[in-house]
Motif scaffolding. Structure first.
Motif, PDB file in Angstrom:
ATOM      1  N   LEU A   1      37.473  87.364  16.569  1.00  0.00           N
ATOM      2  CA  LEU A   1      38.206  87.823  15.407  1.00  0.00           C
ATOM      3  C   LEU A   1      37.978  86.782  14.324  1.00  0.00           C
ATOM      4  CD1 LEU A   1      40.351  89.561  13.956  1.00  0.00           C
ATOM      5  CD2 LEU A   1      42.071  88.042  14.959  1.00  0.00           C
ATOM      6  N   GLU A   2      37.452  87.191  13.210  1.00  0.00           N
ATOM      7  CA  GLU A   2      37.229  86.257  12.112  1.00  0.00           C
ATOM      8  C   GLU A   2      38.342  86.411  11.100  1.00  0.00           C
ATOM      9  OE1 GLU A   2      33.312  86.666  10.492  1.00  0.00           O
ATOM     10  OE2 GLU A   2      32.367  85.959  12.316  1.00  0.00           O
ATOM     11  N   THR A   3      38.890  85.289  10.716  1.00  0.00           N
ATOM     12  CA  THR A   3      39.970  85.277   9.733  1.00  0.00           C
ATOM     13  C   THR A   3      39.812  84.020   8.883  1.00  0.00           C
ATOM     14  OG1 THR A   3      42.357  85.448   9.451  1.00  0.00           O
ATOM     15  CG2 THR A   3      41.583  84.114  11.307  1.00  0.00           C
ATOM     16  N   TYR A   4      40.726  83.776   8.001  1.00  0.00           N
ATOM     17  CA  TYR A   4      40.684  82.591   7.145  1.00  0.00           C
ATOM     18  C   TYR A   4      41.954  81.786   7.355  1.00  0.00           C
ATOM     19  CZ  TYR A   4      36.772  84.874   4.899  1.00  0.00           C
ATOM     20  OH  TYR A   4      35.571  85.471   4.668  1.00  0.00           O
ATOM     21  N   ASN A   5      41.797  80.470   7.321  1.00  0.00           N
ATOM     22  CA  ASN A   5      42.972  79.618   7.476  1.00  0.00           C
ATOM     23  C   ASN A   5      43.636  79.394   6.112  1.00  0.00           C
ATOM     24  OD1 ASN A   5      41.486  77.612   6.169  1.00  0.00           O
ATOM     25  ND2 ASN A   5      41.022  76.501   8.062  1.00  0.00           N
ATOM     26  N   GLN A   6      44.673  78.548   6.101  1.00  0.00           N
ATOM     27  CA  GLN A   6      45.427  78.315   4.867  1.00  0.00           C
ATOM     28  C   GLN A   6      44.586  77.692   3.766  1.00  0.00           C
ATOM     29  OE1 GLN A   6      48.596  75.940   6.416  1.00  0.00           O
ATOM     30  NE2 GLN A   6      49.906  77.720   6.831  1.00  0.00           N
ATOM     31  N   LYS A   7      43.513  77.014   4.133  1.00  0.00           N
ATOM     32  CA  LYS A   7      42.638  76.369   3.146  1.00  0.00           C
ATOM     33  C   LYS A   7      41.526  77.302   2.669  1.00  0.00           C
ATOM     34  CE  LYS A   7      43.482  71.799   5.010  1.00  0.00           C
ATOM     35  NZ  LYS A   7      42.906  70.622   5.641  1.00  0.00           N
ATOM     36  N   GLY A   8      41.539  78.527   3.178  1.00  0.00           N
ATOM     37  CA  GLY A   8      40.528  79.493   2.762  1.00  0.00           C
ATOM     38  C   GLY A   8      39.215  79.380   3.517  1.00  0.00           C
ATOM     39  N   GLN A   9      39.198  78.592   4.579  1.00  0.00           N
ATOM     40  CA  GLN A   9      37.988  78.442   5.376  1.00  0.00           C
ATOM     41  C   GLN A   9      37.958  79.493   6.472  1.00  0.00           C
ATOM     42  OE1 GLN A   9      38.776  74.432   6.571  1.00  0.00           O
ATOM     43  NE2 GLN A   9      37.474  73.565   4.964  1.00  0.00           N
ATOM     44  N   ARG A  10      36.771  79.975   6.764  1.00  0.00           N
ATOM     45  CA  ARG A  10      36.624  80.987   7.808  1.00  0.00           C
ATOM     46  C   ARG A  10      36.934  80.367   9.164  1.00  0.00           C
ATOM     47  NH1 ARG A  10      31.462  84.840   8.165  1.00  0.00           N
ATOM     48  NH2 ARG A  10      32.122  85.032   6.023  1.00  0.00           N
ATOM     49  N   TYR A  11      37.627  81.141   9.959  1.00  0.00           N
ATOM     50  CA  TYR A  11      38.033  80.689  11.279  1.00  0.00           C
ATOM     51  C   TYR A  11      37.802  81.831  12.257  1.00  0.00           C
ATOM     52  CZ  TYR A  11      41.141  78.981  14.968  1.00  0.00           C
ATOM     53  OH  TYR A  11      41.664  78.564  16.165  1.00  0.00           O
ATOM     54  N   ALA A  12      37.126  81.553  13.357  1.00  0.00           N
ATOM     55  CA  ALA A  12      36.832  82.581  14.362  1.00  0.00           C
ATOM     56  C   ALA A  12      37.672  82.329  15.604  1.00  0.00           C
ATOM     57  CB  ALA A  12      35.357  82.576  14.723  1.00  0.00           C
ATOM     58  N   VAL A  13      38.343  83.368  16.054  1.00  0.00           N
ATOM     59  CA  VAL A  13      39.130  83.302  17.271  1.00  0.00           C
ATOM     60  C   VAL A  13      38.372  84.074  18.329  1.00  0.00           C
ATOM     61  CG1 VAL A  13      41.331  83.914  18.355  1.00  0.00           C
ATOM     62  CG2 VAL A  13      41.270  83.225  15.936  1.00  0.00           C
ATOM     63  N   SER A  14      38.054  83.403  19.425  1.00  0.00           N
ATOM     64  CA  SER A  14      37.314  84.055  20.495  1.00  0.00           C
ATOM     65  C   SER A  14      38.217  85.049  21.209  1.00  0.00           C
ATOM     66  CB  SER A  14      36.796  83.016  21.482  1.00  0.00           C
ATOM     67  OG  SER A  14      36.122  83.649  22.535  1.00  0.00           O
ATOM     68  N   MET A  15      37.684  86.232  21.446  1.00  0.00           N
ATOM     69  CA  MET A  15      38.433  87.278  22.159  1.00  0.00           C
ATOM     70  C   MET A  15      37.815  87.390  23.545  1.00  0.00           C
ATOM     71  SD  MET A  15      40.522  88.370  19.802  1.00  0.00           S
ATOM     72  CE  MET A  15      41.064  90.007  20.198  1.00  0.00           C
ATOM     73  N   THR A  16      38.515  86.899  24.547  1.00  0.00           N
ATOM     74  CA  THR A  16      37.999  86.995  25.909  1.00  0.00           C
ATOM     75  C   THR A  16      38.431  88.320  26.507  1.00  0.00           C
ATOM     76  OG1 THR A  16      39.942  85.867  26.782  1.00  0.00           O
ATOM     77  CG2 THR A  16      38.026  84.503  26.245  1.00  0.00           C
TER      78      THR A  16
END
Length: 119
Positions: free
Chosen positions: A95-110
């Protein structure tokens, strides 16, 4: 005898070009590899022979030019499906989302994990 062999070859290529167009228009793309193999073999035979008239060659050239946009569209569609499959696979795996600083963050979905939506 030479001319009839040549005429049969031209007729075979002509028929194959018509078949190729029908296959492309019907969307039966699974038949293209076989058609390509047959087409290559016939054109190799054509290169080895002389005697085809300019009119016969012009007709084959016109059919080839006529089929080219259909071939390109089919290839584009296959590439688009492949790209879409990659996108869907990526979505399933992370799941790709953005953190509070606007940087892309990927959460692995197992597999087997759960995802809860809170409102």
């Amino acid at each position: 005898m030479f001319l009839s062999k040549q005429s049969n070859l031209i007729e075979d290529i002509d028929a194959l070009m018509d078949e190729e167009r029908a296959v492309l228009k019907s969307g039966e793309l699974h038949r293209l590899p076989d058609l390509l193999n047959r087409k290559e073999a016939l054109f190799e035979k054509l290169k080895a022979h002389e005697g085809a008239t300019e009119e016969e060659l012009r007709s084959l050239r016109e059919k080839s030019t006529r089929n080219q946009p259909l071939l390109e569209a089919a290839m584009s569609a296959v590439r688009a499906v492949g790209d879409r499959m990659k996108d869907l696979s990526r979505v399933r795996n992370s799941l790709e989302t953005y953190n509070q600083k606007g940087q892309r963050y990927a959460v692995s979905m197992t597999s087997g994990g759960t995802f809860e939506k809170r409102t």
